[in-house]
Structure formats: structure tokens, C-alpha cells
Write a protein that holds these residues in place. Structure first.
Motif, PDB file in Angstrom:
ATOM      1  N   GLN A  86       0.820  -1.204   0.000  1.00  5.88           N
ATOM      2  CA  GLN A  86       0.000   0.000   0.000  1.00  5.88           C
ATOM      3  C   GLN A  86       0.858   1.260   0.000  1.00  5.88           C
ATOM      4  OE1 GLN A  86      -3.198   0.305  -0.360  1.00  5.88           O
ATOM      5  NE2 GLN A  86      -3.848  -1.818  -0.190  1.00  5.88           N
ATOM      6  N   ASP A  87       1.923   1.269   0.789  1.00  2.78           N
ATOM      7  CA  ASP A  87       2.823   2.431   0.801  1.00  2.78           C
ATOM      8  C   ASP A  87       3.479   2.624  -0.561  1.00  2.78           C
ATOM      9  OD1 ASP A  87       2.167   2.784   3.439  1.00  2.78           O
ATOM     10  OD2 ASP A  87       3.914   1.674   4.199  1.00  2.78           O
ATOM     11  N   GLU A  88       3.877   1.531  -1.186  1.00  2.00           N
ATOM     12  CA  GLU A  88       4.500   1.642  -2.499  1.00  2.00           C
ATOM     13  C   GLU A  88       3.503   2.161  -3.533  1.00  2.00           C
ATOM     14  OE1 GLU A  88       7.038  -1.194  -5.610  1.00  2.00           O
ATOM     15  OE2 GLU A  88       6.226  -2.013  -3.745  1.00  2.00           O
ATOM     16  N   MET A  89       2.250   1.728  -3.448  1.00  2.00           N
ATOM     17  CA  MET A  89       1.237   2.232  -4.372  1.00  2.00           C
ATOM     18  C   MET A  89       1.001   3.720  -4.172  1.00  2.00           C
ATOM     19  SD  MET A  89       0.202  -0.121  -6.429  1.00  2.00           S
ATOM     20  CE  MET A  89      -1.308   0.622  -7.009  1.00  2.00           C
ATOM     21  N   MET A  90       0.995   4.183  -2.929  1.00  2.00           N
ATOM     22  CA  MET A  90       0.818   5.615  -2.672  1.00  2.00           C
ATOM     23  C   MET A  90       1.978   6.413  -3.234  1.00  2.00           C
ATOM     24  SD  MET A  90      -0.750   5.561   1.209  1.00  2.00           S
ATOM     25  CE  MET A  90      -0.833   7.356   1.248  1.00  2.00           C
ATOM     26  N   ASN A  91       3.201   5.913  -3.091  1.00  2.00           N
ATOM     27  CA  ASN A  91       4.358   6.609  -3.649  1.00  2.00           C
ATOM     28  C   ASN A  91       4.281   6.656  -5.176  1.00  2.00           C
ATOM     29  OD1 ASN A  91       5.481   7.028  -1.099  1.00  2.00           O
ATOM     30  ND2 ASN A  91       6.556   5.056  -1.124  1.00  2.00           N
ATOM     31  N   LEU A  92       3.862   5.564  -5.772  1.00  2.00           N
ATOM     32  CA  LEU A  92       3.732   5.544  -7.224  1.00  2.00           C
ATOM     33  C   LEU A  92       2.663   6.522  -7.704  1.00  2.00           C
ATOM     34  CD1 LEU A  92       4.009   1.701  -7.933  1.00  2.00           C
ATOM     35  CD2 LEU A  92       5.737   3.451  -8.365  1.00  2.00           C
ATOM     36  N   MET A  93       1.558   6.631  -6.963  1.00  2.00           N
ATOM     37  CA  MET A  93       0.512   7.572  -7.341  1.00  2.00           C
ATOM     38  C   MET A  93       1.009   9.008  -7.219  1.00  2.00           C
ATOM     39  SD  MET A  93      -2.009   5.786  -8.383  1.00  2.00           S
ATOM     40  CE  MET A  93      -3.255   7.052  -8.459  1.00  2.00           C
ATOM     41  N   ASP A  94       1.802   9.306  -6.175  1.00  2.00           N
ATOM     42  CA  ASP A  94       2.367  10.652  -6.026  1.00  2.00           C
ATOM     43  C   ASP A  94       3.317  10.970  -7.177  1.00  2.00           C
ATOM     44  OD1 ASP A  94       0.914  10.966  -3.722  1.00  2.00           O
ATOM     45  OD2 ASP A  94       2.551  10.331  -2.401  1.00  2.00           O
ATOM     46  N   ILE A  95       4.155  10.011  -7.534  1.00  2.00           N
ATOM     47  CA  ILE A  95       5.085  10.236  -8.645  1.00  2.00           C
ATOM     48  C   ILE A  95       4.315  10.444  -9.952  1.00  2.00           C
ATOM     49  CG2 ILE A  95       6.898   9.150 -10.015  1.00  2.00           C
ATOM     50  CD1 ILE A  95       7.821   7.732  -7.462  1.00  2.00           C
ATOM     51  N   SER A  96       3.228   9.654 -10.148  1.00  2.00           N
ATOM     52  CA  SER A  96       2.430   9.814 -11.353  1.00  2.00           C
ATOM     53  C   SER A  96       1.783  11.193 -11.405  1.00  2.00           C
ATOM     54  CB  SER A  96       1.360   8.725 -11.402  1.00  2.00           C
ATOM     55  OG  SER A  96       0.521   8.901 -12.524  1.00  2.00           O
ATOM     56  N   SER A  97       1.313  11.705 -10.247  1.00  2.00           N
ATOM     57  CA  SER A  97       0.719  13.042 -10.217  1.00  2.00           C
ATOM     58  C   SER A  97       1.752  14.110 -10.534  1.00  2.00           C
ATOM     59  CB  SER A  97       0.097  13.294  -8.844  1.00  2.00           C
ATOM     60  OG  SER A  97      -0.934  12.371  -8.573  1.00  2.00           O
ATOM     61  N   GLU A  98       2.960  13.964 -10.018  1.00  2.00           N
ATOM     62  CA  GLU A  98       4.017  14.924 -10.330  1.00  2.00           C
ATOM     63  C   GLU A  98       4.367  14.901 -11.813  1.00  2.00           C
ATOM     64  OE1 GLU A  98       7.278  14.013  -7.825  1.00  2.00           O
ATOM     65  OE2 GLU A  98       6.259  14.625  -5.955  1.00  2.00           O
ATOM     66  N   ILE A  99       4.376  13.709 -12.408  1.00  2.00           N
ATOM     67  CA  ILE A  99       4.668  13.612 -13.841  1.00  2.00           C
ATOM     68  C   ILE A  99       3.579  14.298 -14.655  1.00  2.00           C
ATOM     69  CG2 ILE A  99       4.896  12.000 -15.764  1.00  2.00           C
ATOM     70  CD1 ILE A  99       6.243  10.059 -13.829  1.00  2.00           C
ATOM     71  N   GLN A 100       2.320  14.094 -14.283  1.00  2.00           N
ATOM     72  CA  GLN A 100       1.226  14.724 -14.999  1.00  2.00           C
ATOM     73  C   GLN A 100       1.269  16.238 -14.863  1.00  2.00           C
ATOM     74  OE1 GLN A 100      -0.868  13.169 -17.010  1.00  2.00           O
ATOM     75  NE2 GLN A 100       0.046  11.163 -16.565  1.00  2.00           N
ATOM     76  N   ASP A 101       1.599  16.735 -13.665  1.00  2.00           N
ATOM     77  CA  ASP A 101       1.715  18.181 -13.480  1.00  2.00           C
ATOM     78  C   ASP A 101       2.852  18.752 -14.303  1.00  2.00           C
ATOM     79  OD1 ASP A 101      -0.402  18.051 -11.767  1.00  2.00           O
ATOM     80  OD2 ASP A 101       0.828  17.954  -9.943  1.00  2.00           O
ATOM     81  N   SER A 102       3.957  18.006 -14.369  1.00  2.00           N
ATOM     82  CA  SER A 102       5.093  18.501 -15.144  1.00  2.00           C
ATOM     83  C   SER A 102       4.785  18.528 -16.633  1.00  2.00           C
ATOM     84  CB  SER A 102       6.318  17.617 -14.871  1.00  2.00           C
ATOM     85  OG  SER A 102       7.431  18.030 -15.654  1.00  2.00           O
ATOM     86  N   LEU A 103       4.103  17.511 -17.119  1.00  2.00           N
ATOM     87  CA  LEU A 103       3.758  17.479 -18.534  1.00  2.00           C
ATOM     88  C   LEU A 103       2.679  18.494 -18.889  1.00  2.00           C
ATOM     89  CD1 LEU A 103       3.707  13.613 -19.179  1.00  2.00           C
ATOM     90  CD2 LEU A 103       5.462  15.253 -19.879  1.00  2.00           C
ATOM     91  N   GLY A 104       1.872  18.910 -17.909  1.00  2.00           N
ATOM     92  CA  GLY A 104       0.799  19.849 -18.180  1.00  2.00           C
ATOM     93  C   GLY A 104       1.188  21.307 -18.030  1.00  2.00           C
ATOM     94  N   ARG A 105       2.457  21.618 -17.817  1.00  2.00           N
ATOM     95  CA  ARG A 105       2.875  23.015 -17.689  1.00  2.00           C
ATOM     96  C   ARG A 105       2.785  23.728 -19.027  1.00  2.00           C
ATOM     97  NH1 ARG A 105       8.585  23.119 -14.744  1.00  2.00           N
ATOM     98  NH2 ARG A 105       8.961  21.523 -16.337  1.00  2.00           N
ATOM     99  N   SER A 106       2.460  25.018 -18.994  1.00  2.00           N
ATOM    100  CA  SER A 106       2.370  25.840 -20.200  1.00  2.00           C
ATOM    101  C   SER A 106       3.683  26.579 -20.421  1.00  2.00           C
ATOM    102  CB  SER A 106       1.227  26.855 -20.055  1.00  2.00           C
ATOM    103  OG  SER A 106       0.002  26.189 -19.853  1.00  2.00           O
ATOM    104  N   TYR A 107       3.958  26.860 -21.686  1.00  2.00           N
ATOM    105  CA  TYR A 107       5.188  27.544 -22.062  1.00  2.00           C
ATOM    106  C   TYR A 107       4.875  28.977 -22.484  1.00  2.00           C
ATOM    107  CZ  TYR A 107       6.839  22.728 -22.297  1.00  2.00           C
ATOM    108  OH  TYR A 107       7.142  21.430 -22.008  1.00  2.00           O
TER     109      TYR A 107
END
Length: 236
Positions: free
Chosen positions: A132-153
Motif C-alpha cells: 500500500q505504501d509503495e502504491m501511494m508513492n507511485l501515485m504521487d510520482i504519477s501526479s508529479e509527472i502529470q503536473d510537469s507534462l501539463g505546464r504551459s510555455y
């Protein structure tokens, strides 16, 4: 050896409760049928007693009726005894079936308990918590990746609230001006200072029938107020 000691006979299996119950029920039906016949005979003797005058004949009919009544009492006793035996057998059968059901229930519970223990041996709470802890960490990393890809230039971040309100007011003014002009482009809107009829040098359209006669016009016009073409020109 067989001649001296003989052959051991195989014991017959004991009768089952169901077979015994069926046999007793058949006997009860037979006794019940005899009782019905005796009731019909007693009813016939009763009618004879009513029709017969008091005397030896009536006494003879009464003696026969008494003998039939005694037989009926005996059969009724046998019927009640058979019914009691059937009732006892039913109770024993219900108890036996209940014990069999209990045995099957216990066996099923033991089997399920064994399977449950075997399944729990392969599962540990610590492993589940770590997963469960590993799944939570993976979800946090996935959210950070989505936020990074969604940045505007090339989007300015230093716009304050005053600039935003000014931009909105200007946009509202532009929309209001377009509404007043009925959304007609500027190049299609007529110029207020120029007269279109004067530029085109066209006669004014007639306003309808008038009570005053029209003035003499050196050039004849048609019903639309346009100059008529001579017929001679049409022929040529």
C-alpha cells in the motif's frame, strides 16, 4: 468343514426408518379401511333398531351392533398405536437427519478453516502495508509527472488583478459596440455624412397613391419610379 460347522449366514441389514415408516403407514391405512366398513355396518344396524319394535328381534340387532362396536374399538386402538409408532419414527428420522446435517456442516467448516489457514500463511500484514505504501508513492510520482507534462510555455506569470480587470472591461466594451451595430462589419456600415440616393442619382420611390394628381414630368416613369425605355429603342 462345511458339513461339520455349516455355513455362516449373512445377516440382513436392519430396516431403515423410512422403510419401517412406510410399512406402518400401510398397516394404518388397512385398519382405517376396516373402521370405515364397521361404521357403515353400525349405521345400518341403527336404522334397523329404529324400525324394529321392542322385543327379541330388536335385542338381536342390538347384540350384533354391540359386537361390531367392540371390533371398532379394537381397531381404533390398533390405529392409535400405529399412529404413535409413526410419530415416534418421524421424530427419530428428524433427529437423524439433523445429526447428518450437523456432521456435514462441521465437515464443511473444517475444510473451510483449513483452506483459510493455508491462504493466510501466504499473506502477511507487513507485505500488504508495504504494498500500500509503495502504491501511494507511485501515485504521487504519477501526479508529479502529470503536473510537469501539463505546464504551459511562454505564459507570463506576472499579471496582477488590476491588469486582469482592465482587460475584462476592454473586452466588455468591444462586445457592447458589436451588439449596438448588430454585428455588422465597419466596412458594410453606411456613412452618416453621405447620401446613398444622391450618389446613385436614383429617383425616390413612390410613397403610394395620393389624392393630389402627380406633377408633369418631362421624362415618363414606370410604376417603380424608374424612367421608361422608349419602344423604338426596344425594336432596334
Amino acid at each position: 468343514m462345511r458339513r461339520v460347522f455349516g455355513v455362516k449366514k449373512d445377516k440382513e441389514p436392519p430396516p431403515s426408518i423410512q422403510d419401517t415408516t412406510e410399512r406402518i403407514n400401510k398397516r394404518g391405512d388397512t385398519v382405517e379401511e376396516k373402521i370405515r366398513k364397521l361404521d357403515a355396518e353400525l349405521a345400518r344396524y341403527k336404522e334397523q333398531i329404529k324400525k324394529t319394535r321392542p322385543g327379541p328381534a330388536q335385542e338381536a340387532v342390538k347384540a350384533r351392533a354391540m359386537r361390531v362396536l367392540k371390533q371398532k374399538r379394537m381397531y381404533e386402538g390398533q390405529r392409535d398405536m400405529l399412529y404413535n409408532q409413526t410419530f415416534n419414527l418421524d421424530q427419530v428420522s428428524f433427529a437423524a437427519e439433523g445429526i447428518k446435517d450437523a456432521q456435514q456442516t462441521v465437515a464443511a467448516m473444517k475444510s473451510a478453516n483449513k483452506e483459510l489457514k493455508g491462504s493466510l500463511k501466504t499473506m502477511k500484514i507487513e507485505d500488504i502495508d508495504n504494498m500500500q505504501d509503495e502504491m501511494m508513492n507511485l501515485m504521487d510520482i504519477s501526479s508529479e509527472i502529470q503536473d510537469s507534462l501539463g505546464r504551459s510555455y511562454s505564459v507570463p506569470d506576472d499579471i496582477d488583478e488590476d491588469e486582469l480587470m482592465g482587460e475584462l472591461d476592454a473586452l466588455e466594451a468591444d462586445m457592447g459596440s458589436e451588439t449596438n451595430t448588430d454585428s455588422m462589419p465597419a466596412y458594410l456600415q453606411p456613412d452618416k455624412d453621405s447620401d446613398l440616393d444622391t450618389e446613385l442619382n436614383l429617383p425616390s420611390a413612390p410613397s403610394g397613391h395620393s389624392s393630389t394628381p402627380p406633377q408633369a414630368n418631362p421624362q415618363a416613369t414606370d410604376e417603380f419610379g424608374l424612367p421608361t425605355v422608349p419602344r423604338a429603342s426596344l425594336r432596334s
